[in-house]
Design a protein around this motif. Structure first.
Motif, PDB file in Angstrom:
ATOM      1  N   GLY A  77      -5.186   6.434  -0.503  1.00  0.00           N
ATOM      2  CA  GLY A  77      -4.015   5.795  -1.079  1.00  0.00           C
ATOM      3  C   GLY A  77      -4.420   4.676  -2.011  1.00  0.00           C
ATOM      4  O   GLY A  77      -5.564   4.616  -2.479  1.00  0.00           O
ATOM      5  N   THR A  78      -3.489   3.753  -2.273  1.00  0.00           N
ATOM      6  CA  THR A  78      -3.755   2.690  -3.238  1.00  0.00           C
ATOM      7  C   THR A  78      -2.901   1.466  -2.949  1.00  0.00           C
ATOM      8  O   THR A  78      -1.787   1.592  -2.440  1.00  0.00           O
ATOM      9  CB  THR A  78      -3.462   3.183  -4.667  1.00  0.00           C
TER      10      THR A  78
ATOM     11  N   TYR B 275      -5.342  10.485  -9.999  1.00  0.00           N
ATOM     12  CA  TYR B 275      -5.566   9.253 -10.737  1.00  0.00           C
ATOM     13  C   TYR B 275      -6.914   8.636 -10.358  1.00  0.00           C
ATOM     14  O   TYR B 275      -7.686   8.215 -11.229  1.00  0.00           O
ATOM     15  CB  TYR B 275      -4.437   8.256 -10.465  1.00  0.00           C
ATOM     16  N   GLN B 276      -7.199   8.566  -9.070  1.00  0.00           N
ATOM     17  CA  GLN B 276      -8.434   7.927  -8.626  1.00  0.00           C
ATOM     18  C   GLN B 276      -9.666   8.715  -9.063  1.00  0.00           C
ATOM     19  O   GLN B 276     -10.714   8.127  -9.351  1.00  0.00           O
ATOM     20  CB  GLN B 276      -8.418   7.747  -7.107  1.00  0.00           C
TER      21      GLN B 276
ATOM     22  N   TYR C 144       5.827  13.687 -11.309  1.00  0.00           N
ATOM     23  CA  TYR C 144       4.580  13.973 -10.624  1.00  0.00           C
ATOM     24  C   TYR C 144       4.174  15.433 -10.811  1.00  0.00           C
ATOM     25  O   TYR C 144       2.978  15.756 -10.969  1.00  0.00           O
ATOM     26  CB  TYR C 144       4.694  13.655  -9.133  1.00  0.00           C
TER      27      TYR C 144
ATOM     28  N   ILE D  72      -0.832   3.624 -11.159  1.00  0.00           N
ATOM     29  CA  ILE D  72      -0.638   5.072 -11.098  1.00  0.00           C
ATOM     30  C   ILE D  72       0.647   5.459 -11.813  1.00  0.00           C
ATOM     31  O   ILE D  72       0.685   6.444 -12.568  1.00  0.00           O
ATOM     32  CB  ILE D  72      -0.639   5.538  -9.625  1.00  0.00           C
TER      33      ILE D  72
ATOM     34  N   ILE E 113      -2.082  10.383  -6.371  1.00  0.00           N
ATOM     35  CA  ILE E 113      -3.020   9.272  -6.165  1.00  0.00           C
ATOM     36  C   ILE E 113      -4.456   9.752  -6.326  1.00  0.00           C
ATOM     37  O   ILE E 113      -5.276   9.118  -7.007  1.00  0.00           O
ATOM     38  CB  ILE E 113      -2.814   8.634  -4.775  1.00  0.00           C
ATOM     39  N   ARG E 114      -4.759  10.885  -5.723  1.00  0.00           N
ATOM     40  CA  ARG E 114      -6.132  11.406  -5.773  1.00  0.00           C
ATOM     41  C   ARG E 114      -6.518  11.831  -7.188  1.00  0.00           C
ATOM     42  O   ARG E 114      -7.661  11.650  -7.616  1.00  0.00           O
ATOM     43  CB  ARG E 114      -6.298  12.553  -4.785  1.00  0.00           C
TER      44      ARG E 114
ATOM     45  N   GLY F 294       0.296   5.475   0.664  1.00  0.00           N
ATOM     46  CA  GLY F 294      -0.646   6.522   1.049  1.00  0.00           C
ATOM     47  C   GLY F 294      -0.730   6.648   2.559  1.00  0.00           C
ATOM     48  O   GLY F 294       0.256   6.447   3.278  1.00  0.00           O
TER      49      GLY F 294
ATOM     50  N   TYR G 139       0.850  -1.201   0.000  1.00  0.00           N
ATOM     51  CA  TYR G 139       0.000   0.000   0.000  1.00  0.00           C
ATOM     52  C   TYR G 139       0.880   1.242   0.000  1.00  0.00           C
ATOM     53  O   TYR G 139       1.959   1.249   0.589  1.00  0.00           O
ATOM     54  CB  TYR G 139      -0.881  -0.013   1.263  1.00  0.00           C
TER      55      TYR G 139
ATOM     56  N   PHE H  27      -0.159   0.876  -6.893  1.00  0.00           N
ATOM     57  CA  PHE H  27       0.611   2.044  -7.311  1.00  0.00           C
ATOM     58  C   PHE H  27       1.223   1.845  -8.698  1.00  0.00           C
ATOM     59  O   PHE H  27       1.547   2.815  -9.384  1.00  0.00           O
ATOM     60  CB  PHE H  27       1.715   2.354  -6.287  1.00  0.00           C
TER      61      PHE H  27
END
Length: 471
Positions: A294-295, A120-121, A465, A301, A117-118, A80, A78, A298
């Motif tokens: 989080g994820t 991408y989600q 990023y 991502i 992450i946010r 995040g 994980y 990854f």
């Protein structure tokens, strides 16, 4: 709040985690069991195969674990932030060697990773209520961040009131004026000395507006320490108590009623987030109070980051790119269609069926008269004078060669030269590193066809990023 910094795929013993969490062994085991069900934690034992350990663990030598493997070892799959009761776990990606310095750097790396992450989600519509783990898990952290973002973009929930008055400054209500006011005629033209007007005024005492303010304020206060780490200011816009709005069942009933008549998307989202917040059942079991942002994927991502930053053309039409393709001249033909689909032939009838899928590269870029082929790999490779470890497998290498073979004729038709064929991997260094190459002799004995050795390029994550977030 107990804030601890950990790393993806780094092995931790039960006793190390108990010490970090500062709770009883039974509570630690209960937490780890819950996280295991969410595919966040994996338990390893002395029965785990050597191959799995080598692929999974973020260590250079397995003999470092020999003594520990007599007991259970845990790894976090994980990246995040995890919040478990009053315990906050910050988990950095496996490629980072500098993660322990991030706290003294005001968590700069963490803030950027969470933003990536946010983003991408949100693109994949996986953000908000935590369905990604397949559990009905109340996700306070994710809900709070969604509410805060929505508040800064749209403000508080509002239901405007219509105020009708005589001789006001709003829009004239002609039908009401004609029906209810006295008309005076001047040269045959009706004149109204009194007209009715309508004004839209924000209803500050609207139930849902007050509830929105209360929920945001309470959520921010509960997450004050984490929001401070993320440089998100706490929003304090309500002094009301929960009792002001009635019991839980009444509030949820009102929210459902409002949802049934609300058709503006961002308002619907706010109502759903508030409903999920109000529905929370406070549990005394710490393992049932897990929330997160989080994820556990990854790698997906990293693929999206590389695709966006490198300006991937794979899903663009050949016409849009100003190119041609003799084998398929349809205007809708995509660059990905250059790689032919497999054909299956029935022997007795001679009938041929074309497969729906074929090989598709992660990234194809076209700059000027050059075409490049890339595969984003979320690997922490070790390649030096002594050895190579944690590298892509034979299947990945073979596919990269196949991609180049598939695009040779297309490149010639459009007077393009194939510039490079490479694996793109993450690094927390400041500059790009061209680490080396991988080759297979079988692909270099194809007559007049000259294929590239496949390069291994480490891309600086901070810059990648930054570009991703700006696009």
């Amino acid at each position: 709040m107990n804030i601890q910094i950990l790393k993806e795929l780094k092995p931790y013993s039960l006793f190390e985690l108990q010490d970090l969490f500062n709770i009883s062994e039974d509570e630690v085991r209960s937490i780890l069991k819950s996280l295991s069900l969410m595919n966040i934690v994996k338990k390893l034992s002395k029965d785990t195969s050597k191959i799995e350990l080598e692929e999974l663990l973020d260590i250079d030598a397995l003999n470092q674990l020999n003594a520990q493997m007599e007991s259970n070892i845990y790894v976090f799959k994980y990246v995040g932030i995890l919040m478990i009761g009053e315990i906050c776990l910050i988990l950095y990606p496996k490629y980072s060697d500098k993660y322990l310095h991030d706290k003294s750097n005001n968590f700069k790396m963490l803030k950027q990773i969470v933003s990536v992450i946010r983003k991408y989600q949100s693109k994949e519509q996986k953000i908000g209520l935590g369905e990604q783990f397949g559990l009905e898990n109340f996700n306070l952290l994710s809900i709070a961040l969604e509410l805060i973002n929505s508040y800064y973009e749209h403000g508080l929930y509002r239901n405007d009131e219509q105020i009708i008055e005589q001789n006001g400054y709003g829009e004239t209500l002609w039908e009401k004026t004609i029906n209810e006011s006295t008309a005076y005629f001047s040269d045959g033209v009706p004149v109204y000395l009194d007209i009715y007007t309508v004004n839209q005024e924000n209803n500050e005492q609207d139930f849902f507006r007050r509830l929105h303010a209360f929920v945001i304020t309470e959520a921010c206060n509960r997450l004050r320490d984490i929001l401070e780490i993320l440089d998100i200011g706490c929003i304090n816009i309500s002094s009301e108590k929960a009792e002001s709005f009635g019991n839980k069942e009444y509030i949820i009933y009102r929210l459902n009623q409002e949802l049934s008549t609300q058709f503006i998307t961002h308002k619907q989202n706010v109502l759903k987030l508030m409903r999920r917040y109000i529905e929370e059942d406070v549990s005394e079991n710490i393992s049932e109070t897990i929330s997160f942002v989080g994820t556990n994927s990854f790698n997906l991502i990293w693929e999206d980051v590389c695709s966006v930053v490198m300006d991937d053309c794979i899903n663009k039409s050949i016409k849009e790119l100003g190119l041609s393709y003799a084998k398929n001249s349809k205007q809708s033909t995509l660059l990905s269609d250059v790689i032919a689909k497999p054909k299956w032939k029935h022997s007795a009838s001679g009938k041929i069926h074309k497969s729906k899928k074929t090989l598709v590269p992660d990234i194809i870029t076209i700059n000027g008269n050059q075409i490049s082929i890339y595969d984003a790999k979320y690997y922490k490779i070790k390649l030096d004078y002594n050895e190579v470890k944690k590298q892509p497998g034979i299947g990945d290498i073979t596919k990269q060669y196949m991609y180049e073979l598939a695009f040779i004729d297309f490149a010639k038709e459009n007077n393009l030269s194939i510039n490079e064929n490479a694996f793109l991997m993450p690094t927390d260094e400041k500059e790009e590193i061209r680490l080396g190459t991988v080759s297979m002799e079988i692909f270099h004995n194809l007559g007049d066809i000259n294929l590239h050795d496949i390069e291994v390029i480490l891309k600086p994550c901070e810059e990648m990023y930054k570009s991703y977030l700006n696009k």
